[in-house]
Design an enzyme around this catalytic site. Structure first.
Site, PDB file in Angstrom:
ATOM      1  N   HIS A 216      96.757  49.818  12.078  1.00  0.00           N
ATOM      2  CA  HIS A 216      97.501  48.563  12.097  1.00  0.00           C
ATOM      3  C   HIS A 216      97.513  47.947  13.485  1.00  0.00           C
ATOM      4  CE1 HIS A 216      99.510  45.419  10.014  1.00  0.00           C
ATOM      5  NE2 HIS A 216     100.211  45.246  11.112  1.00  0.00           N
ATOM      6  N   TYR A 220      96.233  43.932  15.468  1.00  0.00           N
ATOM      7  CA  TYR A 220      96.788  43.126  16.564  1.00  0.00           C
ATOM      8  C   TYR A 220      95.829  43.070  17.751  1.00  0.00           C
ATOM      9  CZ  TYR A 220     100.776  43.025  13.565  1.00  0.00           C
ATOM     10  OH  TYR A 220     101.578  42.838  12.465  1.00  0.00           O
ATOM     11  N   HIS A 367      94.606  38.850   1.605  1.00  0.00           N
ATOM     12  CA  HIS A 367      95.453  38.795   2.812  1.00  0.00           C
ATOM     13  C   HIS A 367      94.606  38.887   4.085  1.00  0.00           C
ATOM     14  CE1 HIS A 367      98.342  40.017   5.879  1.00  0.00           C
ATOM     15  NE2 HIS A 367      97.772  41.212   5.971  1.00  0.00           N
ATOM     16  N   PHE A 368      93.686  39.859   4.119  1.00  0.00           N
ATOM     17  CA  PHE A 368      93.009  39.999   5.420  1.00  0.00           C
ATOM     18  C   PHE A 368      91.852  39.010   5.599  1.00  0.00           C
ATOM     19  CE2 PHE A 368      91.064  43.910   3.379  1.00  0.00           C
ATOM     20  CZ  PHE A 368      89.723  43.522   3.442  1.00  0.00           C
ATOM     21  N   HIS A 369      91.484  38.338   4.510  1.00  0.00           N
ATOM     22  CA  HIS A 369      90.518  37.257   4.748  1.00  0.00           C
ATOM     23  C   HIS A 369      91.212  36.016   5.312  1.00  0.00           C
ATOM     24  CE1 HIS A 369      87.555  39.797   2.747  1.00  0.00           C
ATOM     25  NE2 HIS A 369      86.669  39.025   3.344  1.00  0.00           N
ATOM     26  N   ARG A 432      90.963  46.426  -5.594  1.00  0.00           N
ATOM     27  CA  ARG A 432      90.033  46.118  -4.504  1.00  0.00           C
ATOM     28  C   ARG A 432      88.976  47.216  -4.502  1.00  0.00           C
ATOM     29  NH1 ARG A 432      92.956  47.936   1.207  1.00  0.00           N
ATOM     30  NH2 ARG A 432      90.924  47.361   2.013  1.00  0.00           N
ATOM     31  N   ARG A 433      87.927  47.021  -3.704  1.00  0.00           N
ATOM     32  CA  ARG A 433      86.918  48.049  -3.485  1.00  0.00           C
ATOM     33  C   ARG A 433      86.375  48.612  -4.791  1.00  0.00           C
ATOM     34  NH1 ARG A 433      89.625  51.296   1.655  1.00  0.00           N
ATOM     35  NH2 ARG A 433      88.572  50.015   3.180  1.00  0.00           N
TER      36      ARG A 433
HETATM   37 FE1  HAS Z   1      98.121  42.806   7.480  1.00  0.00          FE
HETATM   38  C1  HAS Z   1      96.990  45.152   5.214  1.00  0.00           C
HETATM   39  C2  HAS Z   1     101.349  43.661   6.783  1.00  0.00           C
HETATM   40  C3  HAS Z   1      99.244  40.618   9.921  1.00  0.00           C
HETATM   41  C4  HAS Z   1      94.925  42.511   8.718  1.00  0.00           C
HETATM   42  N1  HAS Z   1      96.304  43.646   7.045  1.00  0.00           N
HETATM   43  C5  HAS Z   1      96.050  44.572   6.049  1.00  0.00           C
HETATM   44  C6  HAS Z   1      94.658  44.890   6.054  1.00  0.00           C
HETATM   45  C7  HAS Z   1      94.081  44.176   7.083  1.00  0.00           C
HETATM   46  C8  HAS Z   1      95.125  43.393   7.680  1.00  0.00           C
HETATM   47  C9  HAS Z   1      92.629  44.221   7.525  1.00  0.00           C
HETATM   48  O1  HAS Z   1     102.804  45.950   5.408  1.00  0.00           O
HETATM   49  C10 HAS Z   1      93.944  45.821   5.078  1.00  0.00           C
HETATM   50  C11 HAS Z   1      93.775  47.208   5.598  1.00  0.00           C
HETATM   51  C12 HAS Z   1      93.020  48.039   4.593  1.00  0.00           C
HETATM   52  O2  HAS Z   1      91.777  47.950   4.558  1.00  0.00           O
HETATM   53  O3  HAS Z   1      93.666  48.748   3.793  1.00  0.00           O
HETATM   54  N2  HAS Z   1      99.948  42.206   8.172  1.00  0.00           N
HETATM   55  C13 HAS Z   1     101.132  42.652   7.729  1.00  0.00           C
HETATM   56  C14 HAS Z   1     102.213  41.950   8.421  1.00  0.00           C
HETATM   57  C15 HAS Z   1     101.613  41.077   9.297  1.00  0.00           C
HETATM   58  C16 HAS Z   1     100.193  41.267   9.147  1.00  0.00           C
HETATM   59  C17 HAS Z   1     103.681  42.130   8.235  1.00  0.00           C
HETATM   60  N3  HAS Z   1      97.257  41.754   9.007  1.00  0.00           N
HETATM   61  C18 HAS Z   1      97.899  40.926   9.894  1.00  0.00           C
HETATM   62  C19 HAS Z   1      96.960  40.399  10.840  1.00  0.00           C
HETATM   63  C20 HAS Z   1      95.733  40.930  10.501  1.00  0.00           C
HETATM   64  C21 HAS Z   1      95.942  41.776   9.349  1.00  0.00           C
HETATM   65  C22 HAS Z   1      97.298  39.479  11.977  1.00  0.00           C
HETATM   66  C23 HAS Z   1      94.399  40.763  11.135  1.00  0.00           C
HETATM   67  C24 HAS Z   1      94.161  40.055  12.195  1.00  0.00           C
HETATM   68  N4  HAS Z   1      98.994  44.118   6.221  1.00  0.00           N
HETATM   69  C25 HAS Z   1     100.330  44.347   6.124  1.00  0.00           C
HETATM   70  C26 HAS Z   1     100.566  45.458   5.199  1.00  0.00           C
HETATM   71  C27 HAS Z   1      99.325  45.884   4.749  1.00  0.00           C
HETATM   72  C28 HAS Z   1      98.357  45.030   5.410  1.00  0.00           C
HETATM   73  C29 HAS Z   1     101.832  46.057   4.802  1.00  0.00           C
HETATM   74  C30 HAS Z   1      99.028  47.051   3.784  1.00  0.00           C
HETATM   75  C31 HAS Z   1      98.899  46.582   2.393  1.00  0.00           C
HETATM   76  C32 HAS Z   1      98.514  47.718   1.471  1.00  0.00           C
HETATM   77  O4  HAS Z   1      99.354  48.120   0.695  1.00  0.00           O
HETATM   78  O5  HAS Z   1      97.374  48.202   1.546  1.00  0.00           O
HETATM   79  C33 HAS Z   1     102.334  40.166  10.276  1.00  0.00           C
HETATM   80  O6  HAS Z   1     101.917  40.454  11.576  1.00  0.00           O
HETATM   81  C34 HAS Z   1     102.138  38.711   9.952  1.00  0.00           C
HETATM   82  C35 HAS Z   1     103.013  37.808  10.818  1.00  0.00           C
HETATM   83  C36 HAS Z   1     102.486  36.408  10.841  1.00  0.00           C
HETATM   84  C37 HAS Z   1     103.216  35.297  10.646  1.00  0.00           C
HETATM   85  C38 HAS Z   1     102.526  33.954  10.680  1.00  0.00           C
HETATM   86  C39 HAS Z   1     102.854  33.125  11.931  1.00  0.00           C
HETATM   87  C40 HAS Z   1     102.059  31.869  11.932  1.00  0.00           C
HETATM   88  C41 HAS Z   1     101.422  31.339  13.004  1.00  0.00           C
HETATM   89  C42 HAS Z   1     100.592  30.092  12.821  1.00  0.00           C
HETATM   90  C43 HAS Z   1     101.317  28.846  13.278  1.00  0.00           C
HETATM   91  C44 HAS Z   1     100.562  27.640  12.819  1.00  0.00           C
HETATM   92  C45 HAS Z   1     100.513  26.467  13.489  1.00  0.00           C
HETATM   93  C46 HAS Z   1      99.712  25.348  12.897  1.00  0.00           C
HETATM   94  C47 HAS Z   1     101.189  26.237  14.765  1.00  0.00           C
HETATM   95  C48 HAS Z   1     104.665  35.339  10.380  1.00  0.00           C
HETATM   96  C49 HAS Z   1     101.518  31.922  14.352  1.00  0.00           C
HETATM   97  C50 HAS Z   1     100.667  24.432  12.206  1.00  0.00           C
HETATM   98  C51 HAS Z   1     100.050  23.262  11.615  1.00  0.00           C
HETATM   99  C52 HAS Z   1     100.396  22.708  10.447  1.00  0.00           C
HETATM  100  C53 HAS Z   1      99.757  21.458  10.042  1.00  0.00           C
HETATM  101  C54 HAS Z   1     101.387  23.316   9.517  1.00  0.00           C
END
Ligand code: HAS
Length: 542
Positions: A216, A220, A367-369, A432-433
């Site tokens: 995990h 990051y 999610h991860f795409h 998946r997979r």
């Molecule tokens: Fe995740 C599974 C939880 C973030 C990647 N994640 C994965 C896997 C990958 C991955 C590759 O809790 C699969 C692993 C595998 O092969 O089994 N993930 C989270 C959580 C976050 C999160 C809580 N993941 C990421 C990021 C990744 C990533 C970043 C890659 C870079 N994830 C999980 C969990 C799993 C998981 C479980 C396991 C699931 C399972 O059961 O297998 C958090 O960090 C997300 C927080 C993000 C936000 C969004 C903030 C938004 C921003 C954009 C602002 C936009 C603007 C534009 C300013 C709260 C900063 C605005 C403009 C407009 C016009 C509106």
């Protein structure tokens, strides 16, 4: 950036883009197979193709681009590397590249169809594990060179606040060192002895736990370079300033302490880990969402402040004032938009009970795409198109810029179709997979098929985008007109408060990081080892 540092950065970046093309081809094959529209030739199997896709895009594109970008970033903001630092950087590059060739050879010969997560019980040839270990060791060396240059800057500028971009690079390297320790232990003490036949069995739960300790934080390690670009480069491109140096640095320090002790949220469904520790790591996962919310706040503030400067009125008036034609901005911006549903999906995954619904379904792939393959990848692509010409003395021409915008829009369309279909099919239970299957004519499996076809449509559009991206990289790398392309770095807004020294205190944050990791992992690991069916042999040291 000095040309000599630029060469090292470029070497890494070019390998990253070879990985994009080959990994993209594997991705296309996969969506077609899953939709039932293609049968692989007998010399290829589905899991081999899936491993090529995951390893090349999840591990190689990211690690190589990040090392290249970070080298350029430190050279730009802390100063040119010394010969010694550059040599260490190159040693790292060659170690990583040799490792990559070794791992790739094993995957291509079907000796390592173990997916990009490669934990036991799937077993690969030991050369594959050794190869991946070398990729990591190589990145340690190049990361060390970046840290050394930063330390030199600090010595030369005693008492001054450190350059934001270099500071962020150093945090990401520390995060990487601590995270990779888990996978290094797994590979050296479990997977290599086991695949060489030195030990007969290894403890699978321990292998998975050590992997996710790393896995995990790995996400990051991918995300933070995208955040570096959002915080320090995007404001300059839109003509604005960094909203707050202190907020940006605090965000990175929060990632440093919270990225590792959350790996068990990938293991909620596994027996053998006490639910209490799963719950504790679920809570910690919600904490690690906070620095991303701070980043969203900071980005909105940057856009709004700039918009108002240009005369924007109303709550969303700033939106019209952004430089929509500039690919340096547009691609990362599409990435930010994708990260909103991507992050929301992450919060669903992290929620202990809801995870039951989506775990091991294709929702997770959706999610991860959105996260790594959109927020991160599009930011990297949009950056590469100006960074490569900056490093090799060429320019990003107007036409190339328009093509880059097209690639970004194609990506947005393809990914919206593919990842929405993945999320919905996941909620309907599609695993998946897994290869194309009608699951014995099951009615439930029949429901998934139309979504799998939608994934193939989206995936094919993404593949066209990858062809455009590859063409662009070749163009800006070797054919674009000679000239000077800027490496934009924003200044901090004049009204921003001075950054308190405590925020930059690596020792302080380092101690907190170690304490939180020890708290979150000691008892689960002791439990796993003491309850292992292999007894103490479950954790073999040699
Ligand atoms: Fe995740 C599974 C939880 C973030 C990647 N994640 C994965 C896997 C990958 C991955 C590759 O809790 C699969 C692993 C595998 O092969 O089994 N993930 C989270 C959580 C976050 C999160 C809580 N993941 C990421 C990021 C990744 C990533 C970043 C890659 C870079 N994830 C999980 C969990 C799993 C998981 C479980 C396991 C699931 C399972 O059961 O297998 C958090 O960090 C997300 C927080 C993000 C936000 C969004 C903030 C938004 C921003 C954009 C602002 C936009 C603007 C534009 C300013 C709260 C900063 C605005 C403009 C407009 C016009 C509106």
């Amino acid at each position: 950036v000095d040309r000599r540092d630029g060469k090292l950065a470029l070497a890494y970046i070019y390998i990253a883009f070879i990985a994009v093309l080959l990994g993209g081809i594997a991705g296309l094959l996969q969506v077609l197979v899953r939709a039932g529209t293609l049968q692989l030739p007998s010399f290829l199997n589905y899991y081999q193709v899936l491993t090529v896709h995951g390893v090349l895009l999840g591990l190689v594109l990211t690690t190589f681009f990040i090392m290249g970008f970070q080298t350029a970033a430190v050279s730009r903001t802390s100063g040119t590397f010394t010969n010694k630092q550059r040599t260490i950087g190159w040693i790292g590059f060659w170690i990583a590249t040799i490792g990559l060739v070794a791992a790739a050879a094993m995957i291509l010969t079907n000796e390592a169809s173990v997916l990009y997560t490669f934990y036991a019980p799937l077993q690969a040839h030991w050369v594959f594990y050794l190869g991946l270990a070398l990729v990591i060791v190589g990145s340690w060396f190049t990361g060390l060179a970046q840290i050394m240059r930063f330390v030199q800057w600090k010595k030369e500028h005693k008492g001054q606040s450190t350059p934001l971009l270099s500071f962020m690079v150093v945090v990401n390297n520390f995060l990487w060192y601590v995270a990779t320790l888990g996978v290094a232990i797994e590979v050296l003490f479990q997977l290599i002895p086991w695949s060489m036949g030195l030990v007969e069995r290894v403890d699978v739960l321990l292998s998975r736990t050590l992997f996710w300790y790393f896995g995990h934080a790995l996400v990051y390690f991918w995300l933070l370079p995208a955040y570096m670009i959002w915080y320090t480069i995007i404001p300059k491109i839109i003509g604005g300033k960094v909203f707050s140096d202190a907020l940006a640095k605090l965000t990175f320090m929060l990632f440093l302490i919270l990225s590792v002790p959350v790996g068990i949220h990938h293991q909620y469904t596994e027996p053998g880990i006490d639910p209490l520790w799963k719950f504790i790591q679920a809570v910690l996962t919600f904490f690690v969402v906070v620095p991303s919310l701070m980043t969203a706040f900071s980005m909105f503030a940057t856009f709004e402040l700039r918009g108002r400067e240009l005369g924007a009125k109303g709550v969303f008036g700033w939106f019209k004032k952004l430089p929509w034609n500039d690919s340096r901005f547009l691609l990362p911006f599409i990435g930010m938009v994708a990260f909103i549903p991507g992050g929301a999906g992450g919060i669903v995954n992290a929620s202990y009970q809801m995870n039951e619904l989506i775990h091991n379904t294709i929702w997770v792939t959706g999610h991860f795409h959105l996260t790594v393959a959109s927020a991160v990848a599009l930011t990297f692509f949009g950056t590469a198109f100006w960074l490569i010409p900056h490093l090799n003395g060429r320019t990003l021409t107007k036409r190339a810029n328009s093509m880059a915008n097209c690639a970004g829009i194609l990506w947005a369309i393809g990914m919206t179709i593919m990842s929405s279909a993945m999320h919905i099919a996941g909620l309907l239970g599609a695993p998946r997979r897994s290869d194309y299957s009608t699951y014995g004519g099951s009615e439930q499996a029949a429901e998934w098929l139309s979504y799998q076809i939608a994934q193939a449509v989206g995936g094919s559009i993404l593949f066209i985008a990858i062809l455009v991206i590859t063409g662009l990289v070749i163009y800006v790398g070797f054919f674009a007109p000679k000239g000077e392309e800027d490496f934009p770095i924003a200044e901090v807004a004049p009204g921003a408060a001075k950054t308190p020294a405590a925020i930059e205190n690596f020792k302080l944050w380092g101690v907190i990081m170690i304490a939180v990791i020890i708290f979150a992992y000691t008892i689960p690991i002791i439990d796993i080892i003491s309850n292992s069916p292999l007894g103490a042999k479950g954790f073999r040291l040699w």
